[in-house]
Design a protein around this motif. Structure first.
Motif, PDB file in Angstrom:
ATOM      1  N   SER A 121       0.818  -1.214   0.000  1.00 31.14           N
ATOM      2  CA  SER A 121       0.000   0.000   0.000  1.00 31.14           C
ATOM      3  C   SER A 121       0.853   1.266   0.000  1.00 31.14           C
ATOM      4  O   SER A 121       0.330   2.369  -0.119  1.00 31.14           O
ATOM      5  N   GLY A 177      -0.137   5.006  -0.906  1.00 28.52           N
ATOM      6  CA  GLY A 177      -0.283   5.779   0.326  1.00 28.52           C
ATOM      7  C   GLY A 177       0.711   6.918   0.414  1.00 28.52           C
ATOM      8  O   GLY A 177       0.344   8.051   0.758  1.00 28.52           O
ATOM      9  N   ILE A 211      -5.756   1.517  -2.607  1.00 29.71           N
ATOM     10  CA  ILE A 211      -5.311   0.743  -1.445  1.00 29.71           C
ATOM     11  C   ILE A 211      -6.409  -0.211  -0.990  1.00 29.71           C
ATOM     12  O   ILE A 211      -6.160  -1.389  -0.705  1.00 29.71           O
ATOM     13  N   ASP A 259      -6.769  -2.992  -3.513  1.00 28.01           N
ATOM     14  CA  ASP A 259      -5.648  -3.921  -3.388  1.00 28.01           C
ATOM     15  C   ASP A 259      -5.828  -4.825  -2.177  1.00 28.01           C
ATOM     16  O   ASP A 259      -5.453  -6.000  -2.208  1.00 28.01           O
ATOM     17  N   TYR A 260      -6.406  -4.287  -1.120  1.00 22.52           N
ATOM     18  CA  TYR A 260      -6.659  -5.099   0.078  1.00 22.52           C
ATOM     19  C   TYR A 260      -7.591  -6.270  -0.252  1.00 22.52           C
ATOM     20  O   TYR A 260      -7.332  -7.414   0.119  1.00 22.52           O
ATOM     21  N   HIS A 306       1.908   4.397  -9.886  1.00 23.63           N
ATOM     22  CA  HIS A 306       1.704   5.354  -8.798  1.00 23.63           C
ATOM     23  C   HIS A 306       2.873   6.336  -8.702  1.00 23.63           C
ATOM     24  O   HIS A 306       2.673   7.534  -8.485  1.00 23.63           O
TER      25      HIS A 306
END
Length: 222
Positions: free
Chosen positions: A33, A37, A68, A71-72, A205
């Protein structure tokens, strides 16, 4: 003024890259993350360095945060189709954020969008469709495909040329490329290029973060 934040921004960008490398090495979700993040934190610092608040940047911050969450769900689904759909949904919201940012600075490049959409729809119905057994997953994947193509077309349609546009468009294209590899692995069991899925996702990202930093640097008064 951004100058006073420059050492911190450089440090955070280095951490963003390091987090991506550690994620590839260890697979820990905290590191996974980190690319999104830390990107969001960098963008928040860019906002604090302005005398006004820019809603376009908040769209990308939201996109990073939704990524995020998405992705979790994908990282913890353990074969659960519904969690896969949840993951797609949050990545769909992330693309809405990327799309919104682009539309603040231009318009959809429809020729590019139609060409990319046509190619991916052919790919979807000739190659992926037969490998998706769940109707909900099929519709979720199709909706995500369409918003991804639209997001890329909008990035191409950003009016102001230069490194900020190139970096941002490159980042969106990398997300689409990474997702294509995921689709090949998930729905066609074609795993030859799996090793590129995460590196291209994290690099996306980093590229988007760098592009927006370049934009703010260029807009700083001399």
């Amino acid at each position: 003024m951004l100058s006073k934040f420059r050492p911190v921004l450089i440090g955070l960008l280095v951490l963003q890259v390091a987090s991506a490398i550690l994620a590839l090495a260890y697979g820990d979700f905290l590191f996974k993350s980190g690319s999104a993040g830390l990107g969001a934190i960098i963008l928040l610092l860019l906002l604090s360095g302005r005398s006004f608040r820019t809603p376009d940047l908040w769209m990308v911050i939201g996109a990073f945060l939704f990524s995020i969450v998405g992705d979790y769900f994908l990282s913890h689904r353990n074969g659960d189709t519904l969690w896969f759909v949840y993951g797609i949904f949050f990545f769909f919201l992330a693309h809405i954020g990327y799309l919104a940012y682009s539309l603040f600075h231009g318009q959809v490049a429809w020729k590019t969008t139609l060409v990319v959409c046509a190619a991916y729809l052919i790919f979807f119905f000739t190659s992926l469709y037969g490998g998706i057994g769940d109707p909900l997953l099929m519709w979720a994947a199709l909706a995500y495909l369409l918003v991804s193509c639209l997001s890329l077309g909008a990035a191409v349609g950003i009016k102001k040329a230069g490194w900020p546009k190139l970096g941002y468009t490159f980042g969106i294209a990398l997300i689409l490329f990474s997702d294509t590899l995921i689709a090949l692995a998930e729905f066609m069991q074609y795993n030859r290029w799996d090793f590129l899925i995460l590196p291209t996702y994290y690099l996306a990202h980093i590229a988007i973060t760098w592009a927006l930093w370049k934009r703010f640097t260029a807009e700083e008064p001399a």
